[in-house]
Enzyme design. Sequence first.
Site, PDB file in Angstrom:
ATOM      1  N   HIS A  27       0.834  -1.203   0.000  1.00 13.11           N
ATOM      2  CA  HIS A  27       0.000   0.000   0.000  1.00 13.11           C
ATOM      3  C   HIS A  27       0.869   1.253   0.000  1.00 13.11           C
ATOM      4  O   HIS A  27       1.849   1.333   0.727  1.00 13.11           O
ATOM      5  CB  HIS A  27      -0.921   0.031   1.232  1.00 13.11           C
ATOM      6  N   ASP A  34     -14.990   3.224   7.180  1.00 17.29           N
ATOM      7  CA  ASP A  34     -13.917   4.114   6.708  1.00 17.29           C
ATOM      8  C   ASP A  34     -14.369   4.889   5.487  1.00 17.29           C
ATOM      9  O   ASP A  34     -14.066   6.067   5.337  1.00 17.29           O
ATOM     10  CB  ASP A  34     -12.645   3.326   6.383  1.00 17.29           C
ATOM     11  N   ARG A  72     -14.281  13.286   6.511  1.00 19.15           N
ATOM     12  CA  ARG A  72     -13.019  13.971   6.862  1.00 19.15           C
ATOM     13  C   ARG A  72     -12.557  14.870   5.724  1.00 19.15           C
ATOM     14  O   ARG A  72     -12.024  15.958   5.940  1.00 19.15           O
ATOM     15  CB  ARG A  72     -11.942  12.934   7.187  1.00 19.15           C
ATOM     16  N   SER A 104      -7.462   4.537   9.076  1.00 16.86           N
ATOM     17  CA  SER A 104      -8.191   4.453   7.806  1.00 16.86           C
ATOM     18  C   SER A 104      -7.507   3.452   6.869  1.00 16.86           C
ATOM     19  O   SER A 104      -8.149   2.543   6.323  1.00 16.86           O
ATOM     20  CB  SER A 104      -8.230   5.859   7.182  1.00 16.86           C
ATOM     21  N   LYS A 128      -8.657  -0.959   6.074  1.00 14.97           N
ATOM     22  CA  LYS A 128      -8.897  -1.545   4.745  1.00 14.97           C
ATOM     23  C   LYS A 128      -7.920  -2.676   4.481  1.00 14.97           C
ATOM     24  O   LYS A 128      -8.270  -3.715   3.919  1.00 14.97           O
ATOM     25  CB  LYS A 128      -8.749  -0.467   3.664  1.00 14.97           C
TER      26      LYS A 128
HETATM   27  N1  URA Z   1      -5.561   7.202   2.413  1.00 15.08           N
HETATM   28  C1  URA Z   1      -6.558   6.593   3.093  1.00 15.08           C
HETATM   29  O1  URA Z   1      -7.039   5.542   2.698  1.00 15.08           O
HETATM   30  N2  URA Z   1      -7.003   7.192   4.229  1.00 15.08           N
HETATM   31  C2  URA Z   1      -6.505   8.338   4.706  1.00 15.08           C
HETATM   32  O2  URA Z   1      -6.948   8.799   5.735  1.00 15.08           O
HETATM   33  C3  URA Z   1      -5.474   8.966   3.979  1.00 15.08           C
HETATM   34  C4  URA Z   1      -5.017   8.368   2.840  1.00 15.08           C
END
Ligand code: URA
Length: 434
Positions: free
Chosen positions: A82, A161, A168, A183, A187
Site C-alpha cells: 500500500h 472508513d 473527513r 483508515s 482496509k
Molecule cells: N488514504 C486513506 O485511505 N485514508 C486516509 O486517511 C489517507 C489516505
Amino acid sequence: MRMVEIIAKKRDGGELSEAEIRFFVEGYTKGEIPDYQASALMMAIFLRGMNEKETVALTMAMADSGDHLDLSSIDGVKVDKHSTGGVGDKTSLILTPMVAACGVKVAKMSGRGLGHTGGTIDKLEVFPGFKVDIPTDLFFRNVKENGISIMGQTKDLAPADKKLYALRDVTATVDNLSLIASSIMSKKLASGADAIVLDVKTGSGAFMKTEEDSEALANEMVSIGKGAGRKMAAVVSNMDQPLGLAVGNALEVKEAIETLKGEGPEDITELCYKLGSKMLVLGEKASNEKEAREMLEDAIRSGRALEKLAQFIASQGGDTAAIYDTSKLITASIIREIEAPVSGYISSIACSEIGMCSLILGGGRVTKESDIDLSVGLVLKKKVGDYVNKGEALAVIYANDEAKCREATLRFLSSYSIGDEEVTHQTLIKKEIG
Ligand code: URA
C-alpha cells in the site's frame, strides 16, 4: 452510551475506551449517529489526538464494520502493498507483476484516484476492455492460476472508513496521524493479506510533509499490523517531486511498461526493487533482500515480469496489444513542450501542483463520480538538481483542450523553482522499517 458524552470526553483530552469507539463506529455505519456528531468527534480527535490503544481500537472497529476477505483458500503467504498516495506513483502496476513473476501471490483491492493523487484502478482501465469489477470467484481463480488479480474495492470492505473518509475530506480532518493510520490499516486488515508492505510518502506532494511525521505514521501502521498478527515492513519515500517522469494515466502506464522492460526512470525502478524485495522476503520466496533483488532483476531481464502483466491484463478482459507496442496506448491531441523561462538548476518542484496540472487537463477526479480523460498529463524532462537552459523543455504536456493546456502550462511553470546555485539530487528512500 451517549454520543454527546463521547465527543465531550475527547474534546477535553480524555482517552476513549474500546467500547466507546465501537459504539461510535457501529452507530455511524448504520446511520444511527448523524454526520454532525461524527464531524465533531473527528475534529476533537484531530485536535486532541489518540494514543496507540485508541488508534488500534478505531482500526479494528472500522475493519469489522464490513466483510473480511478470506484468502485462506489460496496457498502460500499472501502479500499486499500500500502506498499513502502521491504524484506519478505507478509502483503497483510495476511491482505486482514483478513479485507475482517471482512466485508471490498478489490478491489486491485497489482504489481510484482522488484530488491530485492517482489510483491504480484508473490506470488499469487504460487497457481497453479491462474489468475492475469482477466477481470474487474470478478474482480467486486468477490468483490461484496466474498468481495475480487486482479488483476495485467492494462497497462492503470497511464501509465505516468509506463514510468517515468522505466526511473527513470535507471537514478538514484528513491529515491526522491516527486517523490516516486507522483508515489505511482498517482496509488492509479487512483485505485479508498475511503480510503488508507500506510505502509512506513524505514531502510536498504527500499527506505528511515532514520526515518525522511520515516515519511516525509508518511506525504506527507497522505496529497496528503486527498487533493484528500480520507481517509488516515499510519504507518512507520521497514525494517532494513526482515519482518517475510521467504524470497522467496512459502516460504512467507507458512508463510502467518501460520499467518492466528494464528501461524505466531510475527512481521508480529503485523503489520497485526495494518494495519488491521486502515483499519477497515477507512472502517467504527469498531469505534476504539481496537474494530477493537478484530474483526481481532476473524477472525483468528475462521478460517474465512483463509477460505476467500481459497475462493479468488478459485474464480480466483487457487488450494487451499496448504492452508490446506502447504507441497503441491512447494519446492526447495536443502534445507540446513547456520551455524553461530562464537557465539554471531546478531547486524545487511544488509536487502537488504537478498533480493539479493533470487534474486541470482532465486527468484527475474532482469528486468520486467525475469522469476522467485517460490520455492527458505531463512527462517531466527535468527534475530537482538538473540543469536547464532557457528555452529547453522542462516537460511535455499532453492535452485535449487548448484553454486547459494553457492553464496547466502556467500552473506548471509556477511550480518549478530555478536558481543559480547547484542543487544536489534528492534521496528517494528516506527510511526503512522492518
Ligand atoms: N488514504 C486513506 O485511505 N485514508 C486516509 O486517511 C489517507 C489516505
